[in-house]
Design a protein around this motif. Structure first.
Motif, PDB file in Angstrom:
ATOM      1  N   GLU A  10       0.814  -1.213   0.000  1.00  0.00           N
ATOM      2  CA  GLU A  10       0.000   0.000   0.000  1.00  0.00           C
ATOM      3  C   GLU A  10       0.855   1.273   0.000  1.00  0.00           C
ATOM      4  OE1 GLU A  10      -4.117   1.357   2.189  1.00  0.00           O
ATOM      5  OE2 GLU A  10      -2.906  -0.207   3.105  1.00  0.00           O
ATOM      6  N   LEU A  13       1.937   2.085  -3.700  1.00  0.00           N
ATOM      7  CA  LEU A  13       0.966   1.845  -4.761  1.00  0.00           C
ATOM      8  C   LEU A  13       1.035   2.892  -5.875  1.00  0.00           C
ATOM      9  CD1 LEU A  13      -1.443   0.203  -5.858  1.00  0.00           C
ATOM     10  CD2 LEU A  13      -2.923   1.690  -4.479  1.00  0.00           C
ATOM     11  N   GLN A  37      -7.463  -2.475  -9.533  1.00  0.00           N
ATOM     12  CA  GLN A  37      -6.708  -2.766  -8.317  1.00  0.00           C
ATOM     13  C   GLN A  37      -7.651  -3.283  -7.250  1.00  0.00           C
ATOM     14  OE1 GLN A  37      -5.046   1.195  -7.918  1.00  0.00           O
ATOM     15  NE2 GLN A  37      -6.288   1.589  -6.116  1.00  0.00           N
ATOM     16  N   LYS A  39      -7.533  -4.764  -3.070  1.00  0.00           N
ATOM     17  CA  LYS A  39      -6.736  -4.861  -1.855  1.00  0.00           C
ATOM     18  C   LYS A  39      -6.828  -6.263  -1.271  1.00  0.00           C
ATOM     19  CE  LYS A  39      -5.790  -2.357   2.403  1.00  0.00           C
ATOM     20  NZ  LYS A  39      -6.155  -1.224   3.230  1.00  0.00           N
ATOM     21  N   TYR A  66      -1.843  -4.373  -2.735  1.00  0.00           N
ATOM     22  CA  TYR A  66      -2.817  -4.267  -3.807  1.00  0.00           C
ATOM     23  C   TYR A  66      -2.342  -5.119  -4.969  1.00  0.00           C
ATOM     24  CZ  TYR A  66      -5.465  -0.445  -1.771  1.00  0.00           C
ATOM     25  OH  TYR A  66      -6.273   0.307  -0.965  1.00  0.00           O
TER      26      TYR A  66
END
Length: 103
Positions: A10, A13, A37, A39, A66
């Protein structure tokens, strides 16, 4: 045309996506910076000889990451992967390269 799927922590990203977009990935017709994307949580255990960005050797580590999927033209593939690797914090980024068929 290829589809790339990359697992990115994260914290990095936007940095990794930006590098890949600048190298030409994520273009579909008259649109750019296209991606999907989602998570999730990744896990790994760093072995002897590794230099992990997160965690310690011999310990299982869980990381919020991600999965980013985007397309890439054949001629740009090597440059896009190089851009991803140079902007990604992991010593060994996890990614898939899938060749697409136009039907």
């Amino acid at each position: 045309m290829y589809k790339l799927a990359i697992f990115i922590p994260e914290s990095h990203l936007e940095q990794v996506k930006s590098a890949m977009f600048q190298a030409g990935a994520g273009r579909i017709g008259n649109y750019d910076q296209c991606c999907w994307q989602s998570k999730g949580q990744g896990q790994f255990r760093a072995l002897s000889g590794s230099n992990p960005y997160i965690g310690s050797q011999g310990e299982v580590e869980y990381v919020d990451e991600y999965k980013v999927e985007l397309v890439c033209d054949d001629a740009l593939l090597v440059g896009v992967i190089e851009a991803m690797k140079s902007s990604h914090p992991y010593e060994e980024p996890a990614y898939d390269v899938i060749q697409l068929v136009d039907l």
